[in-house]
Design a protein around this motif. Structure first.
Motif, mmCIF file in Angstrom:
data_model
loop_
_atom_site.group_PDB
_atom_site.id
_atom_site.type_symbol
_atom_site.label_atom_id
_atom_site.label_comp_id
_atom_site.label_asym_id
_atom_site.label_seq_id
_atom_site.Cartn_x
_atom_site.Cartn_y
_atom_site.Cartn_z
ATOM 1 N N ALA A 153 2.474 8.454 5.259
ATOM 2 C CA ALA A 153 3.513 9.210 3.846
ATOM 3 C C ALA A 153 3.023 8.275 3.349
ATOM 4 O O ALA A 153 2.079 7.244 3.275
ATOM 5 C CB ALA A 153 4.641 8.218 4.961
ATOM 6 N N GLY A 154 3.855 8.514 1.489
ATOM 7 C CA GLY A 154 3.189 8.375 0.256
ATOM 8 C C GLY A 154 4.391 7.339 -0.198
ATOM 9 O O GLY A 154 4.124 6.413 -0.131
ATOM 10 N N GLY A 155 4.925 8.118 -1.364
ATOM 11 C CA GLY A 155 6.749 7.454 -1.180
ATOM 12 C C GLY A 155 5.765 7.307 -3.026
ATOM 13 O O GLY A 155 5.494 8.132 -3.636
ATOM 14 N N THR A 156 6.756 6.239 -3.823
ATOM 15 C CA THR A 156 6.687 5.830 -4.906
ATOM 16 C C THR A 156 6.097 4.855 -5.949
ATOM 17 O O THR A 156 5.549 4.663 -6.787
ATOM 18 C CB THR A 156 8.156 5.530 -5.709
ATOM 19 O OG1 THR A 156 8.577 4.129 -4.637
ATOM 20 C CG2 THR A 156 9.388 6.403 -5.121
ATOM 21 N N GLN A 157 4.722 4.106 -4.582
ATOM 22 C CA GLN A 157 4.297 3.384 -5.278
ATOM 23 C C GLN A 157 2.370 3.576 -4.726
ATOM 24 O O GLN A 157 1.543 2.508 -5.362
ATOM 25 C CB GLN A 157 4.256 2.139 -4.562
ATOM 26 C CG GLN A 157 5.762 1.440 -4.378
ATOM 27 C CD GLN A 157 6.401 1.046 -5.776
ATOM 28 O OE1 GLN A 157 5.411 -0.035 -6.261
ATOM 29 N NE2 GLN A 157 7.012 1.430 -6.510
ATOM 30 N N VAL A 158 2.112 4.829 -4.961
ATOM 31 C CA VAL A 158 0.805 5.551 -4.567
ATOM 32 C C VAL A 158 -0.127 5.169 -5.221
ATOM 33 O O VAL A 158 -1.343 5.077 -5.586
ATOM 34 C CB VAL A 158 0.842 6.393 -4.045
ATOM 35 C CG1 VAL A 158 -0.564 7.480 -3.733
ATOM 36 C CG2 VAL A 158 1.873 6.227 -2.900
ATOM 37 N N VAL A 159 0.369 5.183 -7.006
ATOM 38 C CA VAL A 159 -0.434 5.485 -8.069
ATOM 39 C C VAL A 159 -0.760 4.065 -8.078
ATOM 40 O O VAL A 159 -2.343 3.985 -8.605
ATOM 41 C CB VAL A 159 0.590 5.964 -9.052
ATOM 42 C CG1 VAL A 159 1.580 4.567 -9.634
ATOM 43 C CG2 VAL A 159 -0.283 5.490 -10.536
ATOM 44 N N ARG A 160 0.126 3.243 -8.056
ATOM 45 C CA ARG A 160 -1.268 1.296 -7.522
ATOM 46 C C ARG A 160 -1.499 0.792 -5.979
ATOM 47 O O ARG A 160 -2.419 0.285 -6.553
ATOM 48 C CB ARG A 160 -0.043 0.645 -7.565
ATOM 49 C CG ARG A 160 -0.549 -1.229 -7.539
ATOM 50 C CD ARG A 160 -1.227 -1.157 -8.626
ATOM 51 N NE ARG A 160 -1.589 -2.624 -8.240
ATOM 52 C CZ ARG A 160 -2.648 -3.174 -7.468
ATOM 53 N NH1 ARG A 160 -2.977 -2.574 -6.816
ATOM 54 N NH2 ARG A 160 -2.184 -4.937 -7.096
ATOM 55 N N TYR A 161 -0.895 1.471 -4.930
ATOM 56 C CA TYR A 161 -1.466 1.033 -3.627
ATOM 57 C C TYR A 161 -1.655 1.828 -2.895
ATOM 58 O O TYR A 161 -2.550 2.003 -1.198
ATOM 59 C CB TYR A 161 -0.379 0.286 -3.253
ATOM 60 C CG TYR A 161 0.306 -1.419 -3.847
ATOM 61 C CD1 TYR A 161 -0.159 -2.140 -3.752
ATOM 62 C CD2 TYR A 161 1.492 -0.637 -4.931
ATOM 63 C CE1 TYR A 161 0.341 -2.654 -5.037
ATOM 64 C CE2 TYR A 161 2.206 -1.856 -5.473
ATOM 65 C CZ TYR A 161 1.533 -3.182 -5.292
ATOM 66 O OH TYR A 161 1.580 -3.899 -6.137
ATOM 67 N N GLY A 162 -1.853 2.885 -3.072
ATOM 68 C CA GLY A 162 -2.338 3.964 -1.730
ATOM 69 C C GLY A 162 -0.676 4.890 -1.103
ATOM 70 O O GLY A 162 0.041 4.440 -0.825
ATOM 71 N N ASN A 163 -1.860 5.791 -0.173
ATOM 72 C CA ASN A 163 -0.449 5.931 0.722
ATOM 73 C C ASN A 163 -0.446 4.987 1.626
ATOM 74 O O ASN A 163 -1.557 4.182 1.715
ATOM 75 C CB ASN A 163 -1.082 7.884 1.166
ATOM 76 C CG ASN A 163 -1.200 8.313 -0.194
ATOM 77 O OD1 ASN A 163 -0.543 9.216 -0.479
ATOM 78 N ND2 ASN A 163 -2.648 8.703 -0.354
ATOM 79 N N THR A 164 -0.071 5.513 2.811
ATOM 80 C CA THR A 164 0.111 4.619 4.144
ATOM 81 C C THR A 164 -1.681 4.387 4.359
ATOM 82 O O THR A 164 -1.771 3.899 5.156
ATOM 83 C CB THR A 164 0.983 5.427 5.168
ATOM 84 O OG1 THR A 164 1.915 5.416 5.001
ATOM 85 C CG2 THR A 164 1.324 4.221 6.372
ATOM 86 N N ARG A 165 -1.965 5.600 4.224
ATOM 87 C CA ARG A 165 -3.451 4.987 5.009
ATOM 88 C C ARG A 165 -4.166 3.563 4.294
ATOM 89 O O ARG A 165 -4.762 2.815 4.890
ATOM 90 C CB ARG A 165 -4.502 6.414 5.019
ATOM 91 C CG ARG A 165 -5.797 6.247 5.121
ATOM 92 C CD ARG A 165 -6.602 7.313 4.459
ATOM 93 N NE ARG A 165 -5.859 8.825 5.062
ATOM 94 C CZ ARG A 165 -5.889 9.391 6.449
ATOM 95 N NH1 ARG A 165 -6.222 8.720 7.157
ATOM 96 N NH2 ARG A 165 -5.213 10.575 6.592
ATOM 97 N N GLU A 166 -4.250 3.856 3.028
ATOM 98 C CA GLU A 166 -4.343 2.708 2.318
ATOM 99 C C GLU A 166 -4.104 1.009 2.521
ATOM 100 O O GLU A 166 -4.617 0.051 2.392
ATOM 101 C CB GLU A 166 -4.717 3.081 0.770
ATOM 102 C CG GLU A 166 -5.471 3.808 0.431
ATOM 103 C CD GLU A 166 -5.407 5.096 0.406
ATOM 104 O OE1 GLU A 166 -4.042 5.653 0.322
ATOM 105 O OE2 GLU A 166 -5.756 6.033 0.932
#
Ligand code: FAD
Length: 476
Positions: A153-166
């Motif tokens: 899952a992605g969501g609203t914080q990916v730009v800083r913290y990445g997807n669930t994978r990261e």
């Protein structure tokens, strides 16, 4: 064979945790119907194991009888991946009883939780320990970390913290043979061969059943500020994103874009939310700045950014939330778009990603093509522009019944949009996954060599095709 299998499952998980249609007054629809109510399957049984050993024993029993298993967490997935088919032969394996926080390791900045832990509870456990777990999405009150990992899952914080994978360092997984892979490593470095963790993440329950995970924790930001900006065009929104990266650096934790029609639906169906600035501008942007120093520093950085953006013409007007409650209100408007579009009627949804630099051209060209091919359609465009991810949804013309519109136009609209996505080097699923909904599209839009490797991996790990068959990869 079936009664024997059900007896075995009852013996493994306890009779109360094996639910079947035979029992009087048992309603299995919460597990059998998908969140969007597009599909209602029929399970042989809903099985609710309480620990990893039980999951392994259930899988062994199913493997011995050739019974397919569909893993499920919170059942908030949007691509028909976590519900059984309608054959009445599949086991729906619900992980929600396995919801414990197993350990927090403050020095290693990790938290280990069971797969059925609801995302909001994981966020709260991190906060109670003085940390941030940054994954955040509209369904966080119901979705589980197992489902988040299953769909990456992605969501609203990916730009800083990445997807669930990261955000994941280790997994515990039950294989298709019922063996347990003890991979709950908290290691940030481990080059001992193939990356099985990343193979499992995003595999949507087709390669293994995730039973627990070790996730990264971050320091809480000292201050968090939210702004809402009116921008004159999608080009301007992309320009603003560049400026925000430059000025805020890693402080930029959210960058969402919302089209005028999407916001008009929130205004129409939820007038109490008071959507700002939407009437005179084609797009609005929601930005979040998380600062490790203090609120004053965050505010002056943010104001500097908005001043520069106004000087360069990429922002025409903006408001900065004065306090946390105003900030939450702005995010709530963004999150309500999904509900507002549902109130307006059915629409044709696309969760796509395009390189950020090409999004303005993609939107202009594809909007024009759709207007020509399906006159009168209304575009509900919004999404995580910071990650190049748009929810590019096509609503029926005013006054046209949504169901009839979908019946007549869904295939045509999907083909038009997906062909455009391919032309722009994008992906037909940015964050929701493939499930059953898009499995048939992969052979058309995925690189054929990549698809062949995916089939080889599936064949190697699940040769009986028992784990979530027909999802991600279409049935032969
Ligand atoms: C209002 C709303 C907003 C949303 N916003 C976003 C968003 O911003 N970003 C985003 O990415 N998604 C979003 N989603 C989609 C959805 O919430 C995510 O896909 C979420 O990760 C699914 O979690 P779940 O626990 O509900 O999984 P489920 O729906 O139960 O399952 C999803 C998939 O994962 C598999 N799975 C579940 N548990 C396991 C497990 N333990 N092991 C292996 N496979 C498993 C299932 O078989 C299925 O294929 C949203 C959904 C809603 C309803």
């Amino acid at each position: 064979m079936t009664p024997l299998l059900l007896d075995q499952l009852r013996h493994i998980c306890g009779p109360a945790n094996v639910l079947t249609h035979d029992a009087p007054a048992t309603d299995l629809s919460p597990w059998e119907q998908d969140w969007r109510k597009r599909v209602t399957g029929r399970a042989l049984a809903v099985v609710r194991p309480g620990n990893t050993a039980e999951v392994a024993a259930v899988v062994k029993a199913c493997a011995a009888t050739g019974t397919a298993i569909v893993p499920q967490g919170g059942n908030t997935g949007l691509v028909v991946g976590g519900v059984p088919d309608n054959s009445g032969t599949q086991i729906l394996l619900s992980l929600t009883r396995m919801n414990a926080v197993r350990a927090v390791d403050p020095a290693n900045l990790t938290i280990t939780v069971e797969a059925g832990c609801v995302l909001q509870n994981l966020q709260a456990a991190a906060e109670n320990a003085g940390f941030l777990f940054p994954l955040s999405l509209g369904a966080e009150g119901s979705c589980t970390i197992g489902g988040n990992l299953g769909t990456n899952a992605g969501g609203t914080q990916v730009v800083r913290y990445g997807n669930t994978r990261e955000l994941c360092l280790g997994l515990e997984v039950v294989t298709a043979q019922g063996d347990i892979w003890h991979g709950l490593s908290g290691l940030r470095k481990d080059n001992t061969g193939y990356d099985l963790r990343n193979l499992m993440i995003g595999s949507e329950g087709t390669l293994g059943i995730i039973t627990a995970a070790t996730m990264k924790l971050y320091p809480q930001p000292a201050a968090q500020l939210t702004a809402w900006a009116a921008v004159p065009s999608m080009e301007a929104a992309v320009q603003l994103l560049g400026l925000a990266h430059q000025r805020l650096g890693p402080g930029l934790t959210g960058f969402e874009v919302m089209g005028q029609f999407a916001l008009s639906l929130v205004d129409k169906h939820y007038p109490q939310l008071r959507v700002p600035l939407w009437q005179d501008t084609p797009w609005c942007v929601l930005l979040e700045n998380s600062d490790s120093e203090n609120e004053q520093h965050a505010r002056s950085q943010f104001e500097g950014l908005l001043e520069a953006a106004m000087d360069s013409g990429c922002v025409s007007d903006a408001v900065v939330a004065e306090n946390l409650s105003q900030a939450k209100g702005l995010w709530h408007i963004r999150e309500t778009i999904t509900l507002a579009q549902a109130q307006e009627g059915l629409n044709i949804k696309h969760d796509i990603s395009i390189p950020v630099s090409r999004i303005p051209d993609f939107v202009a060209e594809t909007d024009a093509l759709l207007a020509r091919e399906v006159p009168g359609v209304r575009m509900v465009d919004f999404g995580h522009l910071g990650d190049g991810n748009l929810h590019y949804n096509v609503q029926a013309p005013e006054g046209v019944d949504g169901k009839a519109f979908l019946r007549e136009n869904e295939d045509k609209v999907n083909t038009l949009v997906f062909d455009q996505v391919k032309r722009f080097d994008g992906s037909i699923s940015a964050e929701h996954g493939v499930g059953e909904l898009k499995a048939g599209k992969l052979p058309l839009y995925k690189d054929p060599t990549a698809l062949a490797m995916m089939r080889a991996v599936k064949q190697a790990l699940d040769p009986q095709n028992l784990l979530n068959p027909g999802r991600v990869l279409p049935l032969p």
